[in-house]
Design a protein around this motif. Structure first.
Motif, PDB file in Angstrom:
ATOM      1  N   ALA A  13      14.167   3.691   6.691  1.00 22.15           N
ATOM      2  CA  ALA A  13      14.835   3.778   5.381  1.00 22.15           C
ATOM      3  C   ALA A  13      14.489   5.102   4.708  1.00 22.15           C
ATOM      4  CB  ALA A  13      14.427   2.604   4.495  1.00 22.15           C
ATOM      5  N   GLY A  14      13.249   5.537   4.828  1.00 22.45           N
ATOM      6  CA  GLY A  14      12.859   6.827   4.270  1.00 22.45           C
ATOM      7  C   GLY A  14      13.629   7.972   4.890  1.00 22.45           C
ATOM      8  N   GLU A  15      13.845   7.926   6.196  1.00 17.75           N
ATOM      9  CA  GLU A  15      14.612   8.978   6.869  1.00 17.75           C
ATOM     10  C   GLU A  15      16.071   8.969   6.419  1.00 17.75           C
ATOM     11  OE1 GLU A  15      14.620  11.829   9.217  1.00 17.75           O
ATOM     12  OE2 GLU A  15      12.822  11.663   8.021  1.00 17.75           O
TER      13      GLU A  15
ATOM     14  N   SER B 135       3.313  -3.000  12.272  1.00 19.22           N
ATOM     15  CA  SER B 135       3.844  -1.734  12.780  1.00 19.22           C
ATOM     16  C   SER B 135       5.374  -1.713  12.725  1.00 19.22           C
ATOM     17  CB  SER B 135       3.337  -1.445  14.190  1.00 19.22           C
ATOM     18  OG  SER B 135       3.811  -2.407  15.098  1.00 19.22           O
ATOM     19  N   GLU B 136       6.027  -2.857  12.923  1.00 16.30           N
ATOM     20  CA  GLU B 136       7.477  -2.919  12.808  1.00 16.30           C
ATOM     21  C   GLU B 136       7.924  -2.667  11.366  1.00 16.30           C
ATOM     22  OE1 GLU B 136       5.657  -5.115  14.483  1.00 16.30           O
ATOM     23  OE2 GLU B 136       6.438  -5.025  16.536  1.00 16.30           O
ATOM     24  N   LEU B 137       7.208  -3.230  10.423  1.00 17.10           N
ATOM     25  CA  LEU B 137       7.533  -3.004   9.010  1.00 17.10           C
ATOM     26  C   LEU B 137       7.363  -1.531   8.650  1.00 17.10           C
ATOM     27  CD1 LEU B 137       5.867  -6.154   7.434  1.00 17.10           C
ATOM     28  CD2 LEU B 137       8.319  -5.762   7.819  1.00 17.10           C
ATOM     29  N   ARG B 138       6.309  -0.916   9.151  1.00 15.64           N
ATOM     30  CA  ARG B 138       6.099   0.516   8.921  1.00 15.64           C
ATOM     31  C   ARG B 138       7.273   1.314   9.494  1.00 15.64           C
ATOM     32  NH1 ARG B 138       1.279   2.445  12.041  1.00 15.64           N
ATOM     33  NH2 ARG B 138       2.832   2.458  13.670  1.00 15.64           N
ATOM     34  N   ALA B 139       7.717   0.944  10.688  1.00 14.50           N
ATOM     35  CA  ALA B 139       8.841   1.639  11.318  1.00 14.50           C
ATOM     36  C   ALA B 139      10.127   1.441  10.519  1.00 14.50           C
ATOM     37  CB  ALA B 139       9.024   1.157  12.754  1.00 14.50           C
TER      38      ALA B 139
ATOM     39  N   ARG C 165       6.988  -5.081   1.048  1.00 18.15           N
ATOM     40  CA  ARG C 165       7.424  -5.965  -0.040  1.00 18.15           C
ATOM     41  C   ARG C 165       8.610  -6.829   0.395  1.00 18.15           C
ATOM     42  NH1 ARG C 165       9.020  -3.021  -4.714  1.00 18.15           N
ATOM     43  NH2 ARG C 165       9.014  -5.040  -5.712  1.00 18.15           N
ATOM     44  N   CYS C 166       9.494  -6.267   1.203  1.00 18.23           N
ATOM     45  CA  CYS C 166      10.627  -7.046   1.737  1.00 18.23           C
ATOM     46  C   CYS C 166      10.100  -8.232   2.535  1.00 18.23           C
ATOM     47  CB  CYS C 166      11.502  -6.196   2.650  1.00 18.23           C
ATOM     48  SG  CYS C 166      12.482  -4.962   1.816  1.00 18.23           S
ATOM     49  N   TYR C 167       9.109  -7.965   3.361  1.00 24.39           N
ATOM     50  CA  TYR C 167       8.535  -9.020   4.185  1.00 24.39           C
ATOM     51  C   TYR C 167       7.908 -10.119   3.319  1.00 24.39           C
ATOM     52  CZ  TYR C 167       5.617 -11.419   7.537  1.00 24.39           C
ATOM     53  OH  TYR C 167       5.019 -12.387   8.303  1.00 24.39           O
ATOM     54  N   GLN C 168       7.381  -9.733   2.169  1.00 27.35           N
ATOM     55  CA  GLN C 168       6.784 -10.701   1.256  1.00 27.35           C
ATOM     56  C   GLN C 168       7.847 -11.420   0.425  1.00 27.35           C
ATOM     57  OE1 GLN C 168       4.169  -8.077  -0.854  1.00 27.35           O
ATOM     58  NE2 GLN C 168       2.612  -8.120   0.752  1.00 27.35           N
ATOM     59  N   GLY C 169       9.102 -11.008   0.560  1.00 25.96           N
ATOM     60  CA  GLY C 169      10.203 -11.634  -0.175  1.00 25.96           C
ATOM     61  C   GLY C 169      10.455 -11.025  -1.534  1.00 25.96           C
ATOM     62  N   ASP C 170       9.874  -9.840  -1.792  1.00 23.36           N
ATOM     63  CA  ASP C 170       9.973  -9.232  -3.117  1.00 23.36           C
ATOM     64  C   ASP C 170      10.363  -7.760  -3.048  1.00 23.36           C
ATOM     65  OD1 ASP C 170       9.728  -9.153  -5.928  1.00 23.36           O
ATOM     66  OD2 ASP C 170       7.714  -8.321  -5.753  1.00 23.36           O
ATOM     67  N   GLY C 171      11.299  -7.420  -2.187  1.00 22.17           N
ATOM     68  CA  GLY C 171      11.711  -6.030  -2.080  1.00 22.17           C
ATOM     69  C   GLY C 171      13.042  -5.921  -1.373  1.00 22.17           C
ATOM     70  N   SER C 172      13.586  -4.722  -1.350  1.00 22.16           N
ATOM     71  CA  SER C 172      14.849  -4.469  -0.660  1.00 22.16           C
ATOM     72  C   SER C 172      14.942  -2.987  -0.329  1.00 22.16           C
ATOM     73  CB  SER C 172      16.039  -4.884  -1.521  1.00 22.16           C
ATOM     74  OG  SER C 172      17.244  -4.447  -0.933  1.00 22.16           O
ATOM     75  N   LEU C 173      14.974  -2.671   0.948  1.00 22.64           N
ATOM     76  CA  LEU C 173      15.153  -1.285   1.355  1.00 22.64           C
ATOM     77  C   LEU C 173      16.540  -0.794   0.966  1.00 22.64           C
ATOM     78  CD1 LEU C 173      13.372  -1.417   4.808  1.00 22.64           C
ATOM     79  CD2 LEU C 173      12.588  -0.226   2.755  1.00 22.64           C
ATOM     80  N   ARG C 174      17.525  -1.667   1.036  1.00 25.62           N
ATOM     81  CA  ARG C 174      18.892  -1.302   0.654  1.00 25.62           C
ATOM     82  C   ARG C 174      18.946  -0.887  -0.803  1.00 25.62           C
ATOM     83  NH1 ARG C 174      22.482  -4.167  -2.184  1.00 25.62           N
ATOM     84  NH2 ARG C 174      21.233  -6.025  -2.005  1.00 25.62           N
ATOM     85  N   LEU C 175      18.320  -1.663  -1.668  1.00 30.05           N
ATOM     86  CA  LEU C 175      18.330  -1.324  -3.090  1.00 30.05           C
ATOM     87  C   LEU C 175      17.506  -0.068  -3.369  1.00 30.05           C
ATOM     88  CD1 LEU C 175      18.134  -4.855  -4.735  1.00 30.05           C
ATOM     89  CD2 LEU C 175      20.136  -3.381  -4.432  1.00 30.05           C
ATOM     90  N   LEU C 176      16.394   0.093  -2.653  1.00 36.27           N
ATOM     91  CA  LEU C 176      15.606   1.309  -2.809  1.00 36.27           C
ATOM     92  C   LEU C 176      16.456   2.525  -2.434  1.00 36.27           C
ATOM     93  CD1 LEU C 176      12.841   2.770  -3.290  1.00 36.27           C
ATOM     94  CD2 LEU C 176      12.508   2.556  -0.815  1.00 36.27           C
ATOM     95  N   CYS C 177      17.120   2.457  -1.300  1.00 33.54           N
ATOM     96  CA  CYS C 177      17.974   3.583  -0.878  1.00 33.54           C
ATOM     97  C   CYS C 177      19.053   3.861  -1.912  1.00 33.54           C
ATOM     98  CB  CYS C 177      18.601   3.296   0.479  1.00 33.54           C
ATOM     99  SG  CYS C 177      17.434   3.446   1.844  1.00 33.54           S
ATOM    100  N   ARG C 178      19.682   2.819  -2.403  1.00 37.34           N
ATOM    101  CA  ARG C 178      20.727   2.998  -3.409  1.00 37.34           C
ATOM    102  C   ARG C 178      20.169   3.669  -4.657  1.00 37.34           C
ATOM    103  NH1 ARG C 178      22.381  -1.964  -6.757  1.00 37.34           N
ATOM    104  NH2 ARG C 178      20.452  -1.245  -7.679  1.00 37.34           N
TER     105      ARG C 178
ATOM    106  N   GLU D  93       7.839  -0.511   0.475  1.00 42.08           N
ATOM    107  CA  GLU D  93       8.989  -1.359   0.154  1.00 42.08           C
ATOM    108  C   GLU D  93       9.305  -2.298   1.312  1.00 42.08           C
ATOM    109  OE1 GLU D  93      11.824  -2.806  -2.560  1.00 42.08           O
ATOM    110  OE2 GLU D  93      10.154  -1.438  -2.861  1.00 42.08           O
ATOM    111  N   ALA D  94       9.157  -1.834   2.548  1.00 47.98           N
ATOM    112  CA  ALA D  94       9.372  -2.701   3.709  1.00 47.98           C
ATOM    113  C   ALA D  94       8.353  -3.841   3.707  1.00 47.98           C
ATOM    114  CB  ALA D  94       9.280  -1.895   5.002  1.00 47.98           C
TER     115      ALA D  94
END
Length: 138
Positions: free
Chosen positions: A72-74, A63-67, A109-122, A106-107
């Protein structure tokens, strides 16, 4: 006068709430300020990385990852004029150029070590800035 909240599509109801929950939890629990800026998404990436390094089971942090993904979506919605879309219990954002993006996944995927919300936003903000009619950050 119509407020921002009243004009949002119903698909935004849950993600907006999840994002607000992330902001409140970080402010109250970790004393981290999330202000819906692109820079704040860096903090979210670091927080997720810290959770990952602690080895918390996915079920305990789902639930934290979803939040965090909704947050990041907002950020993207507010910077690009994108809208939340929903279907089959999933939530995505659709930018003015018609592209669909999944910050909640993407969140994860970040937790799995294969993503980045920062890069997605960019990437989304850059793509939306190049799109005709895309909203610009004031």
């Amino acid at each position: 006068m119509t407020t921002f909240q009243e004009t949002r599509p119903s698909a935004a109801t849950k993600p907006v709430r999840w994002a607000a929950d992330a902001v409140a939890a970080m402010r109250e629990g970790a004393r981290v300020r999330l202000d819906y800026s692109a820079q704040s998404v860096w903090r979210v990436d670091r927080i997720i990385e810290g959770i990952r390094q602690e080895g918390a089971p996915y079920a305990a942090v789902e639930s934290e990852l979803r939040a965090f993904g909704a947050y990041a979506g907002e950020v993207i919605v507010r910077q690009t004029g994108a809208e939340w879309w929903t279907g089959n219990g999933e939530h995505w954002i659709r930018t003015p150029d018609g592209r669909m993006w999944d910050p909640i996944d993407e969140a994860r995927r970040c937790y799995q070590g294969d993503g980045s919300l920062r890069l997605l936003c960019r990437d989304v903000v850059t793509a939306a800035g190049a799109a005709p009619g895309a909203a610009k950050t004031p």
